[in-house]
Write a protein that holds these residues in place. Structure first.
Motif, PDB file in Angstrom:
ATOM      1  N   PHE A  34       0.886  -1.318   0.329  1.00 34.62           N
ATOM      2  CA  PHE A  34      -0.032  -0.061   0.040  1.00 34.62           C
ATOM      3  C   PHE A  34       1.152   1.123   0.109  1.00 34.62           C
ATOM      4  O   PHE A  34       2.528   1.184   0.932  1.00 34.62           O
ATOM      5  CB  PHE A  34      -0.618  -0.191   1.398  1.00 34.62           C
ATOM      6  CG  PHE A  34      -1.821  -1.202   1.454  1.00 34.62           C
ATOM      7  CD1 PHE A  34      -1.491  -2.175   2.081  1.00 34.62           C
ATOM      8  CD2 PHE A  34      -2.738  -1.243   0.896  1.00 34.62           C
ATOM      9  CE1 PHE A  34      -1.812  -3.436   1.984  1.00 34.62           C
ATOM     10  CE2 PHE A  34      -3.925  -1.847   0.982  1.00 34.62           C
ATOM     11  CZ  PHE A  34      -3.430  -3.239   1.932  1.00 34.62           C
ATOM     12  N   TYR A  36       0.879   5.212   0.693  1.00 35.40           N
ATOM     13  CA  TYR A  36       0.152   6.657   1.568  1.00 35.40           C
ATOM     14  C   TYR A  36       0.519   7.520   1.248  1.00 35.40           C
ATOM     15  O   TYR A  36       2.285   7.689   0.802  1.00 35.40           O
ATOM     16  CB  TYR A  36       0.536   5.956   2.630  1.00 35.40           C
ATOM     17  CG  TYR A  36      -0.832   4.891   3.085  1.00 35.40           C
ATOM     18  CD1 TYR A  36       0.025   3.288   3.197  1.00 35.40           C
ATOM     19  CD2 TYR A  36      -2.229   4.525   3.858  1.00 35.40           C
ATOM     20  CE1 TYR A  36      -0.402   2.456   4.008  1.00 35.40           C
ATOM     21  CE2 TYR A  36      -2.534   3.769   3.936  1.00 35.40           C
ATOM     22  CZ  TYR A  36      -2.336   2.557   4.297  1.00 35.40           C
ATOM     23  OH  TYR A  36      -2.678   1.599   4.426  1.00 35.40           O
ATOM     24  N   GLN A  38       0.968  11.346   3.162  1.00 38.72           N
ATOM     25  CA  GLN A  38       0.632  12.486   4.407  1.00 38.72           C
ATOM     26  C   GLN A  38       0.425  13.920   4.976  1.00 38.72           C
ATOM     27  O   GLN A  38       2.077  13.807   4.495  1.00 38.72           O
ATOM     28  CB  GLN A  38       1.348  11.754   6.053  1.00 38.72           C
ATOM     29  CG  GLN A  38       0.815  11.788   7.603  1.00 38.72           C
ATOM     30  CD  GLN A  38       1.479  11.078   8.727  1.00 38.72           C
ATOM     31  OE1 GLN A  38       2.739  11.098   8.643  1.00 38.72           O
ATOM     32  NE2 GLN A  38       0.444  10.812   8.856  1.00 38.72           N
ATOM     33  N   GLN A  42      -2.107  14.963   9.740  1.00 39.68           N
ATOM     34  CA  GLN A  42      -3.025  14.483   8.941  1.00 39.68           C
ATOM     35  C   GLN A  42      -2.609  12.993   9.362  1.00 39.68           C
ATOM     36  O   GLN A  42      -1.726  12.753   8.985  1.00 39.68           O
ATOM     37  CB  GLN A  42      -3.325  14.840   7.716  1.00 39.68           C
ATOM     38  CG  GLN A  42      -3.712  17.415   7.945  1.00 39.68           C
ATOM     39  CD  GLN A  42      -5.100  16.866   7.948  1.00 39.68           C
ATOM     40  OE1 GLN A  42      -5.855  16.205   7.756  1.00 39.68           O
ATOM     41  NE2 GLN A  42      -5.155  17.779   8.784  1.00 39.68           N
ATOM     42  N   SER A  43      -3.450  12.427   8.923  1.00 37.75           N
ATOM     43  CA  SER A  43      -4.047  10.904   9.177  1.00 37.75           C
ATOM     44  C   SER A  43      -3.139  10.626   7.528  1.00 37.75           C
ATOM     45  O   SER A  43      -2.995  10.954   6.617  1.00 37.75           O
ATOM     46  CB  SER A  43      -4.836  10.189   9.131  1.00 37.75           C
ATOM     47  OG  SER A  43      -4.339   8.989   9.673  1.00 37.75           O
ATOM     48  N   LEU A  44      -3.305   9.231   7.365  1.00 39.44           N
ATOM     49  CA  LEU A  44      -2.134   8.749   6.179  1.00 39.44           C
ATOM     50  C   LEU A  44      -3.797   8.621   5.435  1.00 39.44           C
ATOM     51  O   LEU A  44      -4.740   8.345   5.762  1.00 39.44           O
ATOM     52  CB  LEU A  44      -1.706   7.044   6.672  1.00 39.44           C
ATOM     53  CG  LEU A  44      -1.010   7.404   7.514  1.00 39.44           C
ATOM     54  CD1 LEU A  44      -0.740   7.096   8.548  1.00 39.44           C
ATOM     55  CD2 LEU A  44       0.349   6.055   7.025  1.00 39.44           C
ATOM     56  N   LEU A  46      -4.538   6.842   1.397  1.00 37.92           N
ATOM     57  CA  LEU A  46      -4.510   5.548   0.813  1.00 37.92           C
ATOM     58  C   LEU A  46      -4.466   6.475  -0.657  1.00 37.92           C
ATOM     59  O   LEU A  46      -4.867   6.799  -0.526  1.00 37.92           O
ATOM     60  CB  LEU A  46      -5.084   4.263   0.850  1.00 37.92           C
ATOM     61  CG  LEU A  46      -5.102   3.651  -0.013  1.00 37.92           C
ATOM     62  CD1 LEU A  46      -4.172   2.722   1.018  1.00 37.92           C
ATOM     63  CD2 LEU A  46      -5.786   2.640   0.367  1.00 37.92           C
ATOM     64  N   GLU A  59      -6.430   4.959  -5.870  1.00 34.49           N
ATOM     65  CA  GLU A  59      -8.039   5.306  -5.156  1.00 34.49           C
ATOM     66  C   GLU A  59      -8.839   6.431  -6.069  1.00 34.49           C
ATOM     67  O   GLU A  59      -7.303   7.311  -6.578  1.00 34.49           O
ATOM     68  CB  GLU A  59      -7.249   5.892  -3.754  1.00 34.49           C
ATOM     69  CG  GLU A  59      -6.872   4.788  -2.994  1.00 34.49           C
ATOM     70  CD  GLU A  59      -8.641   3.965  -2.325  1.00 34.49           C
ATOM     71  OE1 GLU A  59      -8.986   4.312  -1.756  1.00 34.49           O
ATOM     72  OE2 GLU A  59      -8.245   2.594  -2.734  1.00 34.49           O
ATOM     73  N   PHE A  91       4.211  13.924   2.452  1.00 34.64           N
ATOM     74  CA  PHE A  91       5.535  12.478   3.189  1.00 34.64           C
ATOM     75  C   PHE A  91       4.958  11.269   2.924  1.00 34.64           C
ATOM     76  O   PHE A  91       3.635  10.992   2.618  1.00 34.64           O
ATOM     77  CB  PHE A  91       4.898  12.570   5.277  1.00 34.64           C
ATOM     78  CG  PHE A  91       5.720  11.073   5.334  1.00 34.64           C
ATOM     79  CD1 PHE A  91       5.904  10.588   6.200  1.00 34.64           C
ATOM     80  CD2 PHE A  91       7.874  11.614   5.151  1.00 34.64           C
ATOM     81  CE1 PHE A  91       6.318  10.168   7.659  1.00 34.64           C
ATOM     82  CE2 PHE A  91       8.177  10.963   6.363  1.00 34.64           C
ATOM     83  CZ  PHE A  91       7.698  10.096   7.010  1.00 34.64           C
ATOM     84  N   ILE A  93       4.230   7.155   2.411  1.00 35.69           N
ATOM     85  CA  ILE A  93       4.665   5.988   3.300  1.00 35.69           C
ATOM     86  C   ILE A  93       3.958   5.049   2.863  1.00 35.69           C
ATOM     87  O   ILE A  93       3.524   4.507   2.144  1.00 35.69           O
ATOM     88  CB  ILE A  93       4.171   5.841   4.958  1.00 35.69           C
ATOM     89  CG1 ILE A  93       4.568   7.559   5.197  1.00 35.69           C
ATOM     90  CG2 ILE A  93       5.093   4.937   5.488  1.00 35.69           C
ATOM     91  CD1 ILE A  93       3.939   7.501   6.613  1.00 35.69           C
ATOM     92  N   PHE A 106       4.890  -0.961   8.189  1.00 42.41           N
ATOM     93  CA  PHE A 106       5.159   0.217   7.620  1.00 42.41           C
ATOM     94  C   PHE A 106       6.808   0.556   7.245  1.00 42.41           C
ATOM     95  O   PHE A 106       7.494   0.201   7.417  1.00 42.41           O
ATOM     96  CB  PHE A 106       4.648   1.403   7.793  1.00 42.41           C
ATOM     97  CG  PHE A 106       2.677   1.578   7.627  1.00 42.41           C
ATOM     98  CD1 PHE A 106       2.346   1.061   8.927  1.00 42.41           C
ATOM     99  CD2 PHE A 106       2.230   2.076   7.180  1.00 42.41           C
ATOM    100  CE1 PHE A 106       0.795   0.833   9.013  1.00 42.41           C
ATOM    101  CE2 PHE A 106       1.141   3.024   6.975  1.00 42.41           C
ATOM    102  CZ  PHE A 106       0.472   1.996   7.365  1.00 42.41           C
ATOM    103  N   SER A 108       9.664   3.620   6.654  1.00 45.98           N
ATOM    104  CA  SER A 108      10.114   4.774   7.431  1.00 45.98           C
ATOM    105  C   SER A 108       9.381   5.802   7.138  1.00 45.98           C
ATOM    106  O   SER A 108       9.733   7.317   7.386  1.00 45.98           O
ATOM    107  CB  SER A 108      11.614   4.323   8.064  1.00 45.98           C
ATOM    108  OG  SER A 108      12.183   4.711   6.508  1.00 45.98           O
ATOM    109  N   GLY A 109       9.116   5.697   5.852  1.00 47.61           N
ATOM    110  CA  GLY A 109       8.929   7.041   5.110  1.00 47.61           C
ATOM    111  C   GLY A 109       9.645   8.089   4.441  1.00 47.61           C
ATOM    112  O   GLY A 109      10.850   7.964   4.428  1.00 47.61           O
ATOM    113  N   ARG A 111      10.338  11.554   2.626  1.00 48.01           N
ATOM    114  CA  ARG A 111       9.417  13.213   3.010  1.00 48.01           C
ATOM    115  C   ARG A 111       9.974  13.560   1.206  1.00 48.01           C
ATOM    116  O   ARG A 111      11.217  14.125   1.504  1.00 48.01           O
ATOM    117  CB  ARG A 111      10.966  13.922   3.937  1.00 48.01           C
ATOM    118  CG  ARG A 111      10.326  15.567   3.971  1.00 48.01           C
ATOM    119  CD  ARG A 111       9.771  16.171   5.026  1.00 48.01           C
ATOM    120  NE  ARG A 111       9.045  15.361   5.540  1.00 48.01           N
ATOM    121  CZ  ARG A 111       7.660  15.456   6.417  1.00 48.01           C
ATOM    122  NH1 ARG A 111       6.982  15.965   5.098  1.00 48.01           N
ATOM    123  NH2 ARG A 111       7.087  15.463   6.995  1.00 48.01           N
TER     124      ARG A 111
END
Lengths: 115, 113
Positions: A34, A36, A38, A42-44, A46, A59, A91, A93, A106, A108-109, A111
């Motif tokens: 998946f 994402y 962010q 804010q939340s993640l 998708l 999506e 960001f 992820i 997950f 580590s993302g 940026r």
């Protein structure tokens, strides 16, 4: 435990260029990945879901030609942001799920800053 | 109504306090429930994974699920400054295959020494 390695952790690129983000599952086979996005505080959100060997499912509102996802093997998925613009700065992820495993692991993302 | 509601906080507690974090959800089809901890500029880290009503303990964490009330909680005992992070609840329709997670907005927790 399950580990997902995501690279790069940060990247700055010029507007109009493309950036590739990699996610690798190090100790398990990621049957589903998946991606994402962010925004601060804010939340993640998708963006897309990909299964190994098949096309990603995006999506609503996510441009598939702009955010190219490849899940060519059970341990590697990539997200390429094409013709990046400043509004793509965010960001990013990845998350992976393996066969028979509980939960989702997950990365580590990354940026991304587009200047 | 959003599918998953989570108070964003911020929540500040003194070191050693018991912390209670909560989420409510509207979709009764959710079967699997998770809590993630996210430090600033890092990916979420799975803390707890449950798929039935009741309590589950792991170290200083207790996850509670009440499917009849569509309510889940995470308790942190003897909280430490290192627990300061954003806590995200997440849930999915199934524990298998490619079912996506639905996240709460996250609660920002600060544990004050």
């Amino acid at each position: 435990g399950a580990v997902v390695s995501q690279h790069p952790s940060w990247v700055i690129c010029k507007s109009g260029t493309s950036v590739k983000i990699e996610c690798r599952s190090l100790d398990f086979q990621a049957t589903t990945m998946f991606w994402y996005r962010q925004f601060p505080k804010q939340s993640l959100m998708l963006m897309a879901t990909s299964n190994e060997g098949s096309k990603a499912t995006y999506e609503q509102g996510v441009e598939k030609d702009k955010f190219l996802i490849n899940h060519a093997s059970l341990t590697l998925s990539t997200l390429t942001v094409t013709s990046a613009h400043p509004e793509d700065s965010s960001f990013y992820i990845c998350s992976a799920r393996g066969r028979g495993r509980d939960g989702y692991t997950f990365g580590s993302g990354t940026r991304l800053t587009v200047v | 109504q959003k599918e998953v509601e989570q108070d964003p906080g911020p929540l500040s507690v003194p070191e050693g306090a018991i912390v209670s974090l909560n989420c409510t959800y509207s979709n009764s089809a959710f079967q699997y429930f998770m809590w993630y901890r996210q430090y600033s500029r890092k990916g979420p880290e799975l803390l707890m994974y449950t798929y039935s009503s009741g309590n589950k303990e792991d170290g200083s964490f207790t996850a509670q699920v009440d499917k009849s009330s569509k309510y889940i909680s995470l308790f942190i005992r003897d909280s430490q400054p290192s627990d300061s992070a954003t806590y995200l609840c997440a849930m999915s329709l199934s524990g298998a295959g490619s079912y996506q997670l639905t996240f709460g907005k996250g609660t920002k927790l600060s544990v004050i020494p």
